[in-house]
Enzyme design. Structure first.
Site, short mmCIF file in Angstrom:
data_model
loop_
_atom_site.label_atom_id
_atom_site.label_comp_id
_atom_site.label_asym_id
_atom_site.label_seq_id
_atom_site.Cartn_x
_atom_site.Cartn_y
_atom_site.Cartn_z
N ASN A 18 0.86 -1.18 0.00
CA ASN A 18 0.00 0.00 0.00
C ASN A 18 0.90 1.24 0.00
OD1 ASN A 18 -1.78 2.07 0.60
ND2 ASN A 18 -2.51 1.19 2.51
N ARG B 175 -2.32 -1.98 -3.66
CA ARG B 175 -3.31 -0.91 -3.78
C ARG B 175 -2.87 -0.05 -4.96
NH1 ARG B 175 -3.74 4.16 0.38
NH2 ARG B 175 -5.36 5.27 -0.72
N HIS C 53 -9.87 6.21 -2.21
CA HIS C 53 -10.00 5.60 -0.87
C HIS C 53 -10.99 4.44 -0.89
CE1 HIS C 53 -8.46 9.51 1.16
NE2 HIS C 53 -7.50 8.60 1.14
N ARG D 13 -2.62 18.50 0.41
CA ARG D 13 -3.38 18.76 -0.82
C ARG D 13 -4.47 19.79 -0.54
NH1 ARG D 13 -4.93 12.67 -1.93
NH2 ARG D 13 -3.00 11.86 -1.05
N GLU E 233 -6.90 -1.09 4.96
CA GLU E 233 -6.85 -1.27 3.51
C GLU E 233 -6.10 -2.54 3.14
OE1 GLU E 233 -5.22 2.57 3.44
OE2 GLU E 233 -6.82 3.45 2.24
#
Ligand code: ADP
Length: 410
Positions: free
Chosen positions: A18, A99, A187, A247, A387
């Site tokens: 990931n 991912r 996500h 961001r 995740e």
């Protein structure tokens, strides 16, 4: 996809990868039952010098930390594999799951990484130059290191694939939509995991009207109606939506031409600014880490404004998604900020009583699983996201469906 007895190889391992913008998280899962994480590793500060590699051997309960040289994500592969080879029998490794941030218009289901899929990922690279090129290099490097082990891509865009067209369209000339320039959302692995958890603990809520708030360094929200994602805050790239650690989130589209005309800012400089120098870092001028800003907000008005903007925007997204859903039954907070910061959860929910959201502050401060008050019609939950587990499950499903992956690409 249905699981068809994926647990029939009791000593086999799946490695999950990931990659974030400057971090890399990996886990090794033993195929069960149950599917069990045995090792987790994390590399932080990639490209910033003094990269640290932390290994946690969950089976033995030990942790090690060392400094490595990793200017790029791919440079983490060798130290990682050397350490893993000392700890586990790597011939037991049956697959590597990644991912992958963007599946573009073509991919939503997990894909084995054949040369055709790799070619499509390379074509998609300009969609997300912050993540995709590094992910491709990681896949290629692992392919050379473990040439017989199949690799699988799990897409962060997949969860949002069923969004209605009105939520996917960008209001720009139509020909761009035909070329794949539209809202995708990200996500998705986190959201898929959260919905599976919600289904497990409160299936009736998972079938209702849900807002999922993944608030970490990257932050987004998703509106889920009876199990289907109907909208999300990120768009064509993960730079959109809420303000994040570095961001900007949504901006006035006129800004690029203004800065270009007045400061001679190039597209590349704008890209760097909105991805790496904005959000909490940009506004506070001190830190991208919310913990630092909360610690300084009483003394530094810049820190206080950055935190206030984050909470204000998050509140607006909750309101807008409640409108898109036509109501709200459950609000879920997750990821680093959502799981750990009671004060941020409290500030986001303050003033949302008109939506029937009210928190029980003692439960919230205690980090309880349900933090809404008895009087709140909306159930507000904190769910830890994972995740990597979601990637491992997806790899198992793919294998169970008989799509035996080809040898890795190099
Ligand atoms: P990533 O998107 O990189 O996976 P995480 O989900 O780990 O990020 O979230 C990192 C963010 O979580 C950081 O901004 C950090 O400040 C924030 N965070 C972690 N713990 C706390 C806490 N106790 N209070 C406030 N913020 C926290």
């Amino acid at each position: 996809m249905s699981l068809r007895n994926p647990y029939d190889h009791s000593h086999r391992l799946i490695l999950t990868i990931n990659g974030g913008s400057s971090s890399l998280k990996c886990s090794l899962f033993r195929i069960g039952p149950p599917l069990t994480r045995v090792v987790s590793c994390m590399v932080e500060r990639i490209g910033l010098s003094e990269e640290t590699l932390t290994f946690t051997d969950l089976a033995r309960g030990t942790s090690e930390r060392r400094t490595i040289q990793a200017a790029h994500h791919k440079d983490c592969v060798e130290p990682l594999m050397v350490w893993l080879e000392q700890k586990v029998t790597m011939t037991d490794l049956v697959a590597i799951g990644h991912r992958v941030v963007h599946g573009g218009p073509r991919y939503s289901e997990p894909q084995r990484l054949t040369s055709e899929v790799m070619a499509e990922l390379r074509r998609l690279s300009p969609y997300d130059p912050e993540h995709l090129p590094a992910e491709i290099e990681l896949i290629e490097t692992l392919g050379r290191r473990c040439p017989t082990v199949p690799q699988v891509a799990c897409f962060d865009t997949a969860f949002h694939r069923a969004m209605p067209r009105v939520a996917r369209l960008l209001p720009i000339p139509r020909r761009y939509d035909e070329a794949g320039v539209r809202r995708y959302g990200f996500h998705g692995l986190s959201y898929a995991y959260l919905m599976e958890e919600l289904t497990r603990i409160a299936a009736h809520e998972a079938n209702g009207l849900v807002i999922l708030a993944h608030l970490g360094n990257g932050a987004s929200m998703a509106a889920v109606q009876r199990g289907e994602c109907i909208d999300t805050s990120m768009g064509f790239t993960p730079t959109a939506g809420l303000p994040m650690s570095t961001r900007s989130g949504d901006l006035d589209p006129g800004l690029l031409s203004y800065l270009s005309r007045t400061e001679g800012m190039t597209v590349e400089q704008f890209h760097t600014m909105v991805n790496r120098q904005s959000g909490l870092l940009g506004l506070s001028e001190t830190s991208s880490d919310l913990r630092d800003l909360l610690a300084n907000e009483a003394n530094d008005p810049r820190a206080a404004e950055a935190v206030a903007l984050f909470c204000y925007q998050a509140k607006k997204w909750v309101g807008s998604f409640a409108a898109a859903l036509g109501g709200l039954d459950t609000l879920v907070f997750s990821a680093g900020i959502g799981e750990n910061s009671a004060v941020i959860r409290s500030r986001i929910c303050a003033g949302l009583e008109f939506l029937d959201i009210s928190l029980d502050e003692s439960r919230n401060t205690a980090g309880a699983a349900i933090i809404s008050s008895e009087a709140s019609r909306v159930t507000v939950r904190v769910i830890h996201t994972d995740e990597e587990s979601q990637i491992a499950r997806a790899v198992l499903q793919l294998q169970a469906e008989g799509q035996h992956a080809n040898p890795s690409v190099s």
